[in-house]
Design a protein around this motif. Structure first.
Motif, PDB file in Angstrom:
ATOM      1  N   VAL A 182       0.852  -1.192   0.065  1.00 30.66           N
ATOM      2  CA  VAL A 182       0.216   0.110  -0.111  1.00 30.66           C
ATOM      3  C   VAL A 182       0.812   1.341   0.034  1.00 30.66           C
ATOM      4  CG1 VAL A 182      -1.883   1.178   1.371  1.00 30.66           C
ATOM      5  CG2 VAL A 182      -1.730  -1.405   1.209  1.00 30.66           C
ATOM      6  N   ARG A 183       0.787   2.170  -1.271  1.00 30.81           N
ATOM      7  CA  ARG A 183       1.427   3.175  -0.959  1.00 30.81           C
ATOM      8  C   ARG A 183       0.493   4.489  -0.737  1.00 30.81           C
ATOM      9  NH1 ARG A 183       5.838   4.192  -4.628  1.00 30.81           N
ATOM     10  NH2 ARG A 183       5.251   1.870  -5.559  1.00 30.81           N
ATOM     11  N   CYS A 184       1.097   5.688  -0.022  1.00 34.44           N
ATOM     12  CA  CYS A 184       0.450   6.668   0.558  1.00 34.44           C
ATOM     13  C   CYS A 184       1.260   7.825  -0.270  1.00 34.44           C
ATOM     14  CB  CYS A 184       0.734   6.886   1.964  1.00 34.44           C
ATOM     15  SG  CYS A 184      -0.065   5.483   3.133  1.00 34.44           S
ATOM     16  N   GLN A 185       0.332   8.842  -0.370  1.00 37.29           N
ATOM     17  CA  GLN A 185       0.649  10.058  -1.025  1.00 37.29           C
ATOM     18  C   GLN A 185       1.730  10.747  -0.432  1.00 37.29           C
ATOM     19  OE1 GLN A 185      -2.765  12.636  -1.464  1.00 37.29           O
ATOM     20  NE2 GLN A 185      -1.607  14.172  -2.575  1.00 37.29           N
ATOM     21  N   ASN A 186       2.020  10.625   0.893  1.00 41.28           N
ATOM     22  CA  ASN A 186       3.290  11.242   1.549  1.00 41.28           C
ATOM     23  C   ASN A 186       4.350  10.309   1.336  1.00 41.28           C
ATOM     24  OD1 ASN A 186       2.888   8.999   3.338  1.00 41.28           O
ATOM     25  ND2 ASN A 186       2.314  10.077   5.059  1.00 41.28           N
ATOM     26  N   GLY A 187       4.374   9.118   0.529  1.00 41.72           N
ATOM     27  CA  GLY A 187       5.515   8.706   0.378  1.00 41.72           C
ATOM     28  C   GLY A 187       5.893   7.139   1.161  1.00 41.72           C
ATOM     29  N   ASN A 188       5.222   7.181   2.085  1.00 39.93           N
ATOM     30  CA  ASN A 188       5.173   5.801   2.797  1.00 39.93           C
ATOM     31  C   ASN A 188       4.464   4.685   2.174  1.00 39.93           C
ATOM     32  OD1 ASN A 188       6.378   7.259   5.029  1.00 39.93           O
ATOM     33  ND2 ASN A 188       4.465   7.613   6.043  1.00 39.93           N
ATOM     34  N   ILE A 189       5.334   3.474   2.414  1.00 36.04           N
ATOM     35  CA  ILE A 189       4.773   2.418   1.745  1.00 36.04           C
ATOM     36  C   ILE A 189       4.712   1.226   2.738  1.00 36.04           C
ATOM     37  CG2 ILE A 189       5.134   0.544  -0.031  1.00 36.04           C
ATOM     38  CD1 ILE A 189       6.881   2.779  -1.384  1.00 36.04           C
ATOM     39  N   PHE A 190       3.738   0.592   2.785  1.00 36.49           N
ATOM     40  CA  PHE A 190       3.448  -0.660   3.876  1.00 36.49           C
ATOM     41  C   PHE A 190       3.189  -1.859   3.170  1.00 36.49           C
ATOM     42  CE2 PHE A 190       2.119   3.434   5.486  1.00 36.49           C
ATOM     43  CZ  PHE A 190       2.753   3.612   6.538  1.00 36.49           C
ATOM     44  N   ASP A 191       3.638  -2.955   3.651  1.00 36.17           N
ATOM     45  CA  ASP A 191       3.329  -4.260   3.320  1.00 36.17           C
ATOM     46  C   ASP A 191       2.349  -4.854   4.488  1.00 36.17           C
ATOM     47  OD1 ASP A 191       4.793  -4.618   1.057  1.00 36.17           O
ATOM     48  OD2 ASP A 191       6.606  -5.078   2.445  1.00 36.17           O
ATOM     49  N   VAL A 192       1.057  -5.305   3.874  1.00 35.90           N
ATOM     50  CA  VAL A 192       0.168  -5.660   4.690  1.00 35.90           C
ATOM     51  C   VAL A 192      -0.398  -7.283   4.387  1.00 35.90           C
ATOM     52  CG1 VAL A 192      -2.489  -5.432   5.397  1.00 35.90           C
ATOM     53  CG2 VAL A 192      -0.948  -3.494   4.673  1.00 35.90           C
ATOM     54  N   SER A 193      -0.020  -7.971   5.638  1.00 35.67           N
ATOM     55  CA  SER A 193      -0.377  -9.500   5.326  1.00 35.67           C
ATOM     56  C   SER A 193      -1.368  -9.835   6.738  1.00 35.67           C
ATOM     57  CB  SER A 193       0.783 -10.209   5.683  1.00 35.67           C
ATOM     58  OG  SER A 193       0.541 -11.793   5.721  1.00 35.67           O
ATOM     59  N   ASN A 194      -2.398 -10.142   6.150  1.00 34.61           N
ATOM     60  CA  ASN A 194      -3.458 -10.479   7.292  1.00 34.61           C
ATOM     61  C   ASN A 194      -3.511  -9.259   8.332  1.00 34.61           C
ATOM     62  OD1 ASN A 194      -4.059 -12.784   6.231  1.00 34.61           O
ATOM     63  ND2 ASN A 194      -2.471 -13.819   7.409  1.00 34.61           N
ATOM     64  N   GLU A 195      -3.356  -9.361   9.584  1.00 34.73           N
ATOM     65  CA  GLU A 195      -3.368  -8.253  10.643  1.00 34.73           C
ATOM     66  C   GLU A 195      -2.046  -7.603  10.894  1.00 34.73           C
ATOM     67  OE1 GLU A 195      -6.152  -7.098  11.871  1.00 34.73           O
ATOM     68  OE2 GLU A 195      -7.363  -8.863  10.820  1.00 34.73           O
ATOM     69  N   ASN A 196      -1.037  -8.085   9.922  1.00 37.37           N
ATOM     70  CA  ASN A 196       0.376  -7.399  10.162  1.00 37.37           C
ATOM     71  C   ASN A 196       0.641  -6.136   8.990  1.00 37.37           C
ATOM     72  OD1 ASN A 196       2.827  -7.248  10.887  1.00 37.37           O
ATOM     73  ND2 ASN A 196       3.735  -8.722   9.690  1.00 37.37           N
ATOM     74  N   VAL A 197       0.797  -5.123   9.462  1.00 33.68           N
ATOM     75  CA  VAL A 197       1.088  -4.018   8.833  1.00 33.68           C
ATOM     76  C   VAL A 197       2.460  -3.427   8.995  1.00 33.68           C
ATOM     77  CG1 VAL A 197       0.293  -1.547   8.073  1.00 33.68           C
ATOM     78  CG2 VAL A 197      -1.330  -3.193   8.591  1.00 33.68           C
ATOM     79  N   GLU A 198       3.269  -3.544   8.046  1.00 33.69           N
ATOM     80  CA  GLU A 198       4.795  -3.212   8.104  1.00 33.69           C
ATOM     81  C   GLU A 198       5.176  -2.097   7.231  1.00 33.69           C
ATOM     82  OE1 GLU A 198       7.455  -6.574   7.749  1.00 33.69           O
ATOM     83  OE2 GLU A 198       6.171  -7.602   8.949  1.00 33.69           O
ATOM     84  N   LYS A 199       5.936  -1.171   7.770  1.00 34.04           N
ATOM     85  CA  LYS A 199       6.187  -0.036   7.075  1.00 34.04           C
ATOM     86  C   LYS A 199       7.565  -0.271   6.362  1.00 34.04           C
ATOM     87  CE  LYS A 199       6.906   4.949   7.656  1.00 34.04           C
ATOM     88  NZ  LYS A 199       6.633   6.051   8.489  1.00 34.04           N
TER      89      LYS A 199
END
Length: 140
Positions: free
Chosen positions: A122-139
């Motif tokens: 998941v990419r955000c407008q402010n440049g942050n990117i996250f990997d999401v697997s089930n309940e786990n969200v990692e920046k």
């Protein structure tokens, strides 16, 4: 002195007292209350922004057999539906975070190991990117 003159004089005296001690002394209090009210409105408006409002309408594209033939070979019709659902849920989870101003893209990650582990990035407008697997969200 007539009664109406006494009432008029009493009214003027009362008005002078109110202006001098009542209204004039409360002006700072009135301005302070206005400032507090404006602050409450700003906080309330910030709280009203739901995660769904922070997701761009074009943040994800639907997976089809034609547009993703290699992926389709691995996951099939049901898999494409699950991946799209996962992308939408991932975007929502990231939009809930304060370090994402607006979700602009959510898609299947090649880090996935379908069907045991689905990961969306998941990419955000402010440049942050996250990997999401089930309940786990990692920046990243």
């Amino acid at each position: 002195m007539k009664r109406t003159h006494k009432l008029a004089i009493a009214f003027v005296v009362l008005l002078i007292i109110l202006i001098k001690f009542g209204l004039g002394g409360n002006q700072d209090h009135i301005e302070s209350n206005q400032s507090l009210t404006e602050d409450k409105v700003q906080v309330t408006n910030q709280k009203r922004i739901s995660p769904a409002d922070k997701i761009d309408l074009h943040a994800y594209s639907e997976y089809t057999k034609e547009s993703f033939p290699k992926l389709y070979e691995v996951v099939g019709d049901d898999g494409l539906k699950k991946l799209f659902q996962h992308d939408m849920e991932s975007a929502y989870k990231v939009a809930e975070r304060s370090d994402c101003d607006r979700v602009i893209y959510s898609a299947y990650s090649e880090k996935s190991n379908y069907p045991s582990k689905i990961i969306s990035f998941v990419r955000c407008q402010n440049g942050n990117i996250f990997d999401v697997s089930n309940e786990n969200v990692e920046k990243r």
